[in-house]
Design a protein around this motif. Structure first.
Motif, PDB file in Angstrom:
ATOM      1  N   ILE A   1       4.069  41.151  58.927  1.00 45.76           N
ATOM      2  CA  ILE A   1       3.467  39.813  59.000  1.00 45.76           C
ATOM      3  C   ILE A   1       2.816  39.573  60.367  1.00 45.76           C
ATOM      4  O   ILE A   1       1.741  38.960  60.453  1.00 45.76           O
ATOM      5  CB  ILE A   1       4.513  38.712  58.683  1.00 45.76           C
TER       6      ILE A   1
ATOM      7  N   LEU B   1      -0.529  41.336  60.216  1.00 43.96           N
ATOM      8  CA  LEU B   1      -1.511  40.616  59.397  1.00 43.96           C
ATOM      9  C   LEU B   1      -2.076  39.412  60.143  1.00 43.96           C
ATOM     10  O   LEU B   1      -3.293  39.164  60.132  1.00 43.96           O
ATOM     11  CB  LEU B   1      -0.869  40.174  58.084  1.00 43.96           C
TER      12      LEU B   1
ATOM     13  N   HIS C   1      -0.164  34.367  54.721  1.00 42.02           N
ATOM     14  CA  HIS C   1       0.483  35.639  55.048  1.00 42.02           C
ATOM     15  C   HIS C   1       1.989  35.624  54.846  1.00 42.02           C
ATOM     16  O   HIS C   1       2.644  36.658  55.037  1.00 42.02           O
ATOM     17  CB  HIS C   1       0.175  36.034  56.495  1.00 42.02           C
TER      18      HIS C   1
END
Length: 273
Positions: free
Chosen positions: A20, A23, A41
């Protein structure tokens, strides 16, 4: 490596280890974002925690419009982050870096990761657990020049180096070992250490600080094992390559380590003999 670059390496490593965080960081690299933009996300708390990490580590900041943007340090890390992603379309190779300690690899070498693009990864094989070791053995014994950062001291690896030294009268060995490895050699492999010290074709260096990787460079190969997060050398997973580009990258890493090492003290050598 300067403390600044070392800190950036640690931050890059932590971002790469989190899906995460990666991202969100990539999304902000592509352009300024609102909190709503980034909620896609993950769950609210996980997004908030990732953003807090990036802010606390000065990778991102909130601008006057209330948007998340890259900080000055974040822009530097972003270059290496993109280079990293571009070089590893292969998920296994991606995991090789993500699952190991990489903070001691100089930041500038992440800019040069494209040199390793055609390298190979030998993963741990349950059916053949020593497969990586056998590849390493074959590579070393088919070479007459070796630059090595010996970060492990197993009987098998010592035997290979001993065979390498004895196999040819025209060999050259540059060896970087830390104090812990040196003590192990003195305690359990004294004859081997004397063999090395008595040769004019062997140079031994002691680093200013330990290196968390096992690197080897021969006439026409390079190999690299990294340490896991428990500071154990992962012998089962090895990157290796034979191209000019692969070897060039490895030589840059070895030179960095050599520049931060000193020759083994002559007094010690004379006492040993």
């Amino acid at each position: 490596m300067t403390n600044f670059n070392f800190d950036l390496n640690i931050k890059l490593n932590k971002i790469l280890r989190s899906h995460i965080k990666s991202l969100i960081f990539l999304d902000i690299i592509e352009g300024s974002k609102t909190m709503n933009d980034l909620k896609k996300h993950g769950f609210g708390s996980s997004v908030s925690n990732a953003l807090k990490f990036l802010e606390d580590n000065q990778m991102i900041r909130i601008n006057k419009d209330g948007l998340y943007v890259l900080s000055s340090e974040g822009k530097i890390v972003a270059v290496n982050f993109i280079n990293f992603l571009d070089c590893w379309p292969n998920r296994d190779m991606d995991l090789f870096w993500d699952n190991h300690r990489i903070e001691q690899i100089p930041l500038n070498l992440f800019n040069d990761l494209y040199l390793l693009k055609d390298s190979k990864l030998q993963k741990y094989d349950n059916l053949y657990p020593d497969k990586s070791f056998r590849i390493y053995e074959e590579l070393v014994l088919n070479s007459d020049k070796l630059d090595s950062i010996l970060s492990i001291c197993s009987p098998e690896h010592i035997k290979i180096l001993c065979d390498f030294v004895k196999s040819s009268s025209d060999f050259k060995l540059n060896l970087i070992i830390n104090n812990e490895i040196l003590e192990e050699l003195l305690l359990n492999y004294r004859d081997f250490l004397k063999l090395l010290m008595e040769s004019d074709d062997v140079n031994i260096y002691i680093p200013e600080s330990d290196f968390n990787f096992f690197l080897n460079i021969g006439n026409n190969f390079m190999s690299l094992n990294l340490f896991d997060f428990n500071l154990n050398c992962d012998i089962g997973n090895m990157m290796y390559g034979k191209s000019v580009e692969n070897i060039r990258w490895a030589r840059k890493l070895f030179k960095h380590c050599l520049d931060n090492s000193k020759p083994l003290d002559e007094v010690f050598i004379n006492n040993l003999k």
